[in-house]
Write an enzyme that holds these catalytic residues in place. Structure first.
Site, PDB file in Angstrom:
ATOM      1  N   GLY A   1     -13.436 -21.955  19.142  1.00  0.00           N
ATOM      2  CA  GLY A   1     -13.995 -21.879  20.490  1.00  0.00           C
ATOM      3  C   GLY A   1     -15.174 -20.926  20.561  1.00  0.00           C
TER       4      GLY A   1
ATOM      5  CD  GLU B   1     -10.113 -34.511  11.349  1.00  0.00           C
ATOM      6  OE1 GLU B   1     -10.120 -34.341  10.122  1.00  0.00           O
ATOM      7  OE2 GLU B   1      -9.729 -35.557  11.896  1.00  0.00           O
TER       8      GLU B   1
ATOM      9  CG  ASP C   1      -0.636 -27.285  18.238  1.00  0.00           C
ATOM     10  OD1 ASP C   1      -0.384 -26.257  18.913  1.00  0.00           O
ATOM     11  OD2 ASP C   1      -0.951 -28.366  18.751  1.00  0.00           O
TER      12      ASP C   1
ATOM     13  CE  LYS D   1      -9.432 -19.445  36.285  1.00  0.00           C
ATOM     14  NZ  LYS D   1     -10.432 -18.499  35.731  1.00  0.00           N
TER      15      LYS D   1
ATOM     16  N   GLY E   1     -21.519 -17.977  30.638  1.00  0.00           N
ATOM     17  CA  GLY E   1     -22.159 -18.983  29.804  1.00  0.00           C
ATOM     18  C   GLY E   1     -21.228 -19.769  28.918  1.00  0.00           C
TER      19      GLY E   1
END
Length: 332
Positions: free
Chosen positions: A14, A40, A63, A129, A172
């Protein structure tokens, strides 16, 4: 601190994982960085972007829900930065069990695997949050935060230290308001939708987020929640900075959305200390010894203190926002 260490980043492909990896490789001499994620193609793209660091990087497809795979990936790992999560509020609302499996069950997998393999430190990324949550994403992250903090009671001989860092949407980053506005502007929109003209948000850059994680890796003794002291901005000012000539239209708050971001709720004020550049919420747990904490450079906040983007004392002006946006890399 990170020299000679092996670091595993969950959800490492990420925005945060890419920037954190580059920062560590350019400023430290780690033994190895392991990117653990399930996409992948994103791993392929990241591998190509970091070709010059081939000798330091490893890519594990896996995962966080898969505890056995995590254990395999954690062999000889010193530090974990847990960034993997389902984050999009509408997607979590529509797929609640998937959010639970990744954000809660995945947190449990990371905790169990870290304890079983003797990892030194784990830093979990949280979100505003998770404070007084009004949507499923926030609810799952609240549970995740509680799990990581409570995990310190079960470390035993492993001595693993678990802590949390909390911040809002990185300026951003994918899914945040800046790329949303930018895309509308570039596509020729004649107006910008504002959910509520009173809405405020905190501003934190990827660099500041990285520094907070590094601080937690260096200083955490177990159970702390680290929060950066950062400025607030009004969403209408952001829209003005990006497109001063476009009309702004109030469209109403979406389901699960808040007017303001809160990082420190009043309920946590009893164990929160303010330092020069950050706040730390210490755990209010039977196993935590507050007297052993060095707080000489901090000041305990007053009872009922709240750190909220709407009541913050530091604000960004339209000009400030324009300069920051001009210097940033926007992610779609």
């Amino acid at each position: 601190m990170l020299n000679g260490k092996t670091i595993l980043i969950t959800g490492g492909t990420g925005s945060f994982g890419n920037e954190f990896t580059r920062y560590i490789l350019e400023n430290y001499d780690p033994k190895k960085i392991i990117i653990y994620s399930r996409d992948e193609y994103k791993q392929f793209v990241m591998r190509n972007a970091f070709r010059e660091f081939d000798d330091k990087l490893r890519f594990f497809i896996g995962d966080v829900r898969d505890e056995a795979r995590l254990r395999r990936a954690l062999k000889d790992v010193d530090y974990i930065v847990h960034a993997a999560a389902l984050k999009q509020v509408p997607a979590c609302e529509y797929n609640p069990m998937e959010a639970v499996k990744t954000n809660i069950d995945g947190a449990m997998s990371v905790i169990n695997a870290a304890l079983d393999t003797g990892v030194e430190k784990v830093v979990a990324l949280s979100t505003d949050k998770a404070v007084n949550p009004v949507n499923l994403y926030g609810g799952t992250k609240l549970v995740s935060d509680k799990l990581f903090i409570a995990a310190n009671a079960y470390t035993g001989e492993s001595g693993t230290v678990f802590s949390v860092v909390r911040y809002g949407n990185v300026a951003g980053s994918r899914g945040s308001v800046i790329p949303f506005f930018d895309n509308l502007i570039k596509s020729g929109a004649t107006e910008l939708p504002i959910t509520d003209f009173q809405m405020t948000r905190f501003w934190i850059s990827l660099y500041e987020g990285i520094q907070l994680v590094i601080k937690a890796l260096g200083e955490a003794t177990g159970g702390e929640t680290f929060i950066s002291k950062i400025p607030s901005f009004r969403v209408v000012d952001l829209a003005t900075a990006m497109a001063p000539d476009l009309k702004q239209v109030e469209v109403g708050i979406r389901e699960g959305e808040k007017l303001h971001e809160c990082m420190v709720p009043a309920a946590d004020s009893l164990t929160t200390y303010e330092y020069e550049k950050n706040f730390i919420i210490y755990p209010h747990m039977e196993w935590f010894d507050m007297s052993a904490v060095n707080t000489k450079d901090g000041v305990k906040v007053t009872a009922g203190f709240v750190y909220d983007s709407g009541t913050n004392t530091e604000w960004l002006s339209v000009d400030d926002l324009r300069k920051l946006i001009a210097a940033m890399d926007i992610h779609y």
